[in-house]
Design an enzyme around this catalytic site. Structure first.
Site, PDB file in Angstrom:
ATOM      1  N   TYR A 176      -4.713 -10.840   9.515  1.00 38.46           N
ATOM      2  CA  TYR A 176      -5.690 -10.579   8.452  1.00 38.46           C
ATOM      3  C   TYR A 176      -7.046 -11.187   8.799  1.00 38.46           C
ATOM      4  O   TYR A 176      -8.061 -10.500   8.854  1.00 38.46           O
ATOM      5  CB  TYR A 176      -5.214 -11.192   7.119  1.00 38.46           C
ATOM      6  CG  TYR A 176      -4.014 -10.531   6.515  1.00 38.46           C
ATOM      7  CD1 TYR A 176      -2.736 -10.764   7.022  1.00 38.46           C
ATOM      8  CD2 TYR A 176      -4.129  -9.682   5.421  1.00 38.46           C
ATOM      9  CE1 TYR A 176      -1.625 -10.182   6.451  1.00 38.46           C
ATOM     10  CE2 TYR A 176      -3.017  -9.088   4.840  1.00 38.46           C
ATOM     11  CZ  TYR A 176      -1.763  -9.337   5.367  1.00 38.46           C
ATOM     12  OH  TYR A 176      -0.670  -8.743   4.800  1.00 38.46           O
TER      13      TYR A 176
ATOM     14  N   ASP B  81       8.992 -10.301  10.199  1.00 33.11           N
ATOM     15  CA  ASP B  81       8.815 -11.164   9.019  1.00 33.11           C
ATOM     16  C   ASP B  81       8.549 -12.612   9.429  1.00 33.11           C
ATOM     17  O   ASP B  81       7.851 -13.342   8.730  1.00 33.11           O
ATOM     18  CB  ASP B  81      10.054 -11.132   8.111  1.00 33.11           C
ATOM     19  CG  ASP B  81      10.094  -9.877   7.239  1.00 33.11           C
ATOM     20  OD1 ASP B  81       9.054  -9.202   7.102  1.00 33.11           O
ATOM     21  OD2 ASP B  81      11.179  -9.568   6.703  1.00 33.11           O
TER      22      ASP B  81
ATOM     23  N   GLU C 145       0.796  -1.227   0.000  1.00 35.01           N
ATOM     24  CA  GLU C 145       0.000   0.000   0.000  1.00 35.01           C
ATOM     25  C   GLU C 145       0.830   1.280   0.000  1.00 35.01           C
ATOM     26  O   GLU C 145       0.608   2.160   0.825  1.00 35.01           O
ATOM     27  CB  GLU C 145      -0.948  -0.032   1.198  1.00 35.01           C
ATOM     28  CG  GLU C 145      -0.277  -0.018   2.599  1.00 35.01           C
ATOM     29  CD  GLU C 145       0.077  -1.407   3.140  1.00 35.01           C
ATOM     30  OE1 GLU C 145       0.299  -2.332   2.345  1.00 35.01           O
ATOM     31  OE2 GLU C 145       0.137  -1.532   4.368  1.00 35.01           O
TER      32      GLU C 145
ATOM     33  N   HIS D 127      -6.176   0.286   2.415  1.00 36.30           N
ATOM     34  CA  HIS D 127      -5.074   0.723   3.278  1.00 36.30           C
ATOM     35  C   HIS D 127      -4.895   2.246   3.261  1.00 36.30           C
ATOM     36  O   HIS D 127      -4.237   2.796   4.150  1.00 36.30           O
ATOM     37  CB  HIS D 127      -3.757   0.083   2.834  1.00 36.30           C
ATOM     38  CG  HIS D 127      -3.482  -1.265   3.434  1.00 36.30           C
ATOM     39  ND1 HIS D 127      -3.460  -1.496   4.789  1.00 36.30           N
ATOM     40  CD2 HIS D 127      -3.174  -2.455   2.847  1.00 36.30           C
ATOM     41  CE1 HIS D 127      -3.155  -2.783   5.012  1.00 36.30           C
ATOM     42  NE2 HIS D 127      -2.988  -3.382   3.853  1.00 36.30           N
TER      43      HIS D 127
ATOM     44  N   HIS E 275      -7.992  -4.175  -1.683  1.00 35.04           N
ATOM     45  CA  HIS E 275      -7.282  -4.293  -0.410  1.00 35.04           C
ATOM     46  C   HIS E 275      -6.277  -3.150  -0.240  1.00 35.04           C
ATOM     47  O   HIS E 275      -6.287  -2.437   0.770  1.00 35.04           O
ATOM     48  CB  HIS E 275      -6.585  -5.658  -0.343  1.00 35.04           C
ATOM     49  CG  HIS E 275      -5.803  -5.881   0.906  1.00 35.04           C
ATOM     50  ND1 HIS E 275      -6.310  -6.563   1.990  1.00 35.04           N
ATOM     51  CD2 HIS E 275      -4.550  -5.502   1.256  1.00 35.04           C
ATOM     52  CE1 HIS E 275      -5.401  -6.587   2.944  1.00 35.04           C
ATOM     53  NE2 HIS E 275      -4.309  -5.956   2.522  1.00 35.04           N
ATOM     54  N   GLU E 276      -5.428  -2.963  -1.242  1.00 36.23           N
ATOM     55  CA  GLU E 276      -4.395  -1.913  -1.117  1.00 36.23           C
ATOM     56  C   GLU E 276      -5.040  -0.529  -1.041  1.00 36.23           C
ATOM     57  O   GLU E 276      -4.567   0.346  -0.325  1.00 36.23           O
ATOM     58  CB  GLU E 276      -3.382  -1.988  -2.260  1.00 36.23           C
ATOM     59  CG  GLU E 276      -2.664  -3.335  -2.396  1.00 36.23           C
ATOM     60  CD  GLU E 276      -2.157  -3.937  -1.097  1.00 36.23           C
ATOM     61  OE1 GLU E 276      -1.835  -3.180  -0.174  1.00 36.23           O
ATOM     62  OE2 GLU E 276      -2.095  -5.182  -0.995  1.00 36.23           O
TER      63      GLU E 276
ATOM     64  N   GLU F 291      -4.086  -4.721   9.086  1.00 35.82           N
ATOM     65  CA  GLU F 291      -4.520  -5.723   8.103  1.00 35.82           C
ATOM     66  C   GLU F 291      -5.940  -6.246   8.337  1.00 35.82           C
ATOM     67  O   GLU F 291      -6.674  -6.479   7.385  1.00 35.82           O
ATOM     68  CB  GLU F 291      -3.513  -6.877   8.045  1.00 35.82           C
ATOM     69  CG  GLU F 291      -2.125  -6.467   7.535  1.00 35.82           C
ATOM     70  CD  GLU F 291      -2.119  -5.887   6.125  1.00 35.82           C
ATOM     71  OE1 GLU F 291      -3.104  -6.057   5.377  1.00 35.82           O
ATOM     72  OE2 GLU F 291      -1.101  -5.239   5.773  1.00 35.82           O
TER      73      GLU F 291
END
Ligand code: BES
Ligand code: ZN
Length: 637
Positions: free
Chosen positions: A402, A394, A273, A301, A297-298, A320
């Site tokens: 999500y 990460d 995003e 954001h 979705h992006e 998310e």
């Protein structure tokens, strides 16, 4: 609320444990960032100029995050600081840079740093021209979320601190950054402004043989020239509709333009995003617009994440989970409009069934993801994550923030009285926290504050379980399965012939799936794959059935939809069909999206470790550094 009390930190927003910087001691007025790209040396030489304000007079050092950076020169106001210290590297957070502040400097001052990246930079990927689609020019792109911005420039690398930006880059090739483009002032010098305050992880740069084409009144798409037409076709139908539905649900889009950049295939995510310029995987260009949900979705954001931001990666679900919630509401809006256009009865009901269908896909993803987490499941499947020991965000990344996040919001929506009631809260929440960063406790306080007359209903939510218990959400959402039922039914029919049972001729035909949309194929294949995860059953004892499936549903071998192709290969490889092991292996050399690459190698590794390693070695250097590092960890290399 008692339970949350016992977990509540002494202050909100909670301190970010994934930064070595002393960000709580400063605010930033504006940041001027310049990148000079050297395609020859594969580095960026840059300068960062921070307008800083000390929060108290006692503060005498600035501590910044860096990772594999070379620091060339530091100036505070006009004083060169020679006694800065670049500390020893601390995995995975990097090397702290300590800069003493001269006592003569006032509380508001300018900090300038000249630096350069090294070949170990984890944010950047340089591609030689042969590795691009057009093969005409080299390419550079960037991925900073969650903690890789520090490998691109020295910064307070935390989502908790925001700044407006003046951005520029020098490059022989067209260049894009995280802001609104301004006119060029010199040849090869690209300028941008970002007047909305943003955190460091949203900084990005891309440079290559790039052209653009319009896909809406406030949206262009950028890509290499050879695929710009295909990109335009993929998005022009939906782009403005998405924005308008989101605006109705939340409030006006504040960033002016919403452009997209289609990256080379090694881009490690589906989408990112970046403000004003969302970055997308080329696997979305599948010629049937079936992957546009990633754009929704992006876009979402732009409110959840980019305006209102999680204060640390422990509260990542605020970014998310909210975004998935909004994404599904946008797709619901599109479905309603479609039903109206077609004159169907009850468009709203149809829209809701589409939303719940999408939620089922997410729920299945979550189940599968939890199964594959193994021993890490207790550690990494709580909604609020614990990264206080300096864990790598990460490593913590999964579908949990999500989908558990989405499900919590869906649950809250029901508890307060349904969509119509919850909808009033949406703009209120996003207005309350825009331009700043928050934690989960502030979110819940704001919820209670807004729904003062619904305290009992909110108290009936088992917050403790939702926020701190690992595993699946504590409540079964009982999604509407109207659209999914056909897929379950067909999968069940195949399952009925497992165990060597004779399949009568014409039991299955290509017509079975000809009416399926892409997502229905996804659910159908997911269901087949999930049988293989039951202990007493293995697809490798049913290879004949898998062969029959292949000759019946020929389109799956040819699909351009990566979500379908990946699941198709996954099913066949879990049945250990040798030709599919090679197909999957070769395919992993053409995609860089970690969502496919990581489980792809993990599966190959399960059925044939030697082959998994063979393919990884073959393609390793074509992956983005983040992806390469994750697969290495997954394969224990
Ligand atoms: N912001 C994420 C990608 C990300 C997350 C990058 C964490 C680095 C660290 C992006 O918005 C995202 O969620 N992408 C998804 C899209 C999907 C949920 C539609 C992806 O990449 O699959
Ligand atoms: Zn996202």
């Amino acid at each position: 609320m008692e339970v949350i009390k016992s977990h509540r930190p002494t202050q909100s927003p909670e301190i970010d444990p994934s930064t070595l910087s002393n960000y709580t001691q400063f605010s930033i007025n504006n940041t001027k960032l310049h990148f000079d790209i050297s395609f020859d040396k594969k580095i960026v030489i840059g300068s960062a100029e921070y307008d800083l304000i000390k929060k108290s007079s006692q503060i005498n050092t600035i501590e910044l995050d860096t990772s594999y950076l070379t620091i060339n020169k530091i100036i505070i106001d006009s004083i060169e600081i020679k006694d800065f210290q670049l500390h020893k590297r601390q995995e995975p957070l990097g090397s702290k840079l300590s800069i003493p502040i001269p006592t003569t400097v006032p509380s508001s001052f300018k900090l300038s740093i000249d630096f350069q990246t090294t070949e170990k930079c984890t944010a950047l990927q340089f591609l030689d021209k042969e590795a691009t689609d057009g093969k005409k020019a080299p390419y550079l792109f960037c991925q900073c979320q969650a903690i890789h911005a520090r490998s691109l420039f020295p910064c307070f690398d935390t989502p908790a601190l925001k700044s407006t930006y003046t951005l520029s880059a020098k490059s022989p090739l067209p260049t894009l950054m995280s802001g609104r483009p301004l006119p060029k002032t010199q040849d090869n010098l690209y300028n941008f402004t970002q007047p909305v305050p943003i955190p460091s992880y949203l900084i990005s740069i891309a440079s290559g043989d790039l052209v653009n084409a319009p896909v809406g009144p406030r949206s262009d798409v950028y890509s290499e020239p050879c695929k710009i037409k295909a990109c335009q076709w993929e998005f022009e139908h939906d782009m403005e509709n998405f924005i308008q539905i989101a605006e109705k649900l939340i409030f006006d889009y504040e960033w002016l333009r919403f452009d997209s950049l289609i990256l080379p295939s090694s881009f490690p995510y589906g989408g990112m995003e970046i403000p004003n310029l969302c970055q997308l995987t080329p696997t979305l260009i599948c010629k049937d617009r079936s992957q546009v949900s990633v754009v929704a979705h992006e876009l979402a954001h732009s409110w959840s994440g980019n305006l209102v931001t999680n204060c640390s990666w422990e509260h990542f679900w605020l970014n998310e989970g909210w975004t998935v919630y909004l994404e599904r509401r946008i797709l619901e809006g599109i479905a309603i409009a479609e039903a109206r256009d077609k004159g169907w009865e009850n468009p709203e009901e149809y829209g809701e069934s589409v939303r719940q269908f999408n939620a089922i896909i997410g729920w299945n993803d979550l189940e599968n993801n939890l199964k594959s987490m193994g021993d890490d499941v207790d550690k990494y499947s709580t909604l609020i994550q614990d990264l206080k020991k300096g864990e790598d965000p990460d490593d913590a990344f999964s579908t949990v923030p999500y989908e558990k996040g989405f499900n919590l919001l869906f649950h809250i929506e029901k508890k307060v009285g349904g969509k119509k009631v919850f909808d009033k809260f949406i703009p209120y929440y996003f207005k309350t926290y825009r331009y700043i960063s928050l934690d989960t406790y502030q979110f819940i306080d704001t919820l209670y504050d807004f729904f003062k007359d619904k305290t009992q209903e909110l108290d009936s939510i088992d917050w403790d379980k939702w926020l701190y218990q690992p595993g699946m959400p504590p409540v079964d959402p009982k999604f509407d399965t109207t659209i999914a039922d056909k897929c379950y039914h067909l999968a069940g029919k195949w399952y009925g012939y497992t165990g060597g049972k004779q399949v009568p001729p014409n039991t299955f035909s290509e017509d079975d799936i000809s009416e399926f949309n892409a997502n229905q194929s996804v659910i159908f294949l997911d269901t087949l794959i999930s049988y293989g995860k039951v202990e007493s059953f293995n697809w490798n004892q049913n290879q004949d059935l898998l062969k029959l499936m292949e000759s019946t549903y020929k389109e799956y071998n040819q699909t351009l939809n990566a979500e379908i192709l990946f699941r198709w290969y996954y099913l066949q490889v879990s049945g250990e069909r040798p030709e599919f092991k090679t197909k999957l292996g070769e395919w992993l050399g053409t995609v860089g999206r970690m969502k496919f690459v990581r489980p792809g190698y993990a599966l190959l590794n399960q059925v044939d470790r030697e082959l998994a390693i063979y393919y990884f070695k073959k393609f390793e250097m074509s992956y983005h550094p983040i992806c390469r590092a994750m697969v290495k960890k997954d394969l224990n290399l």
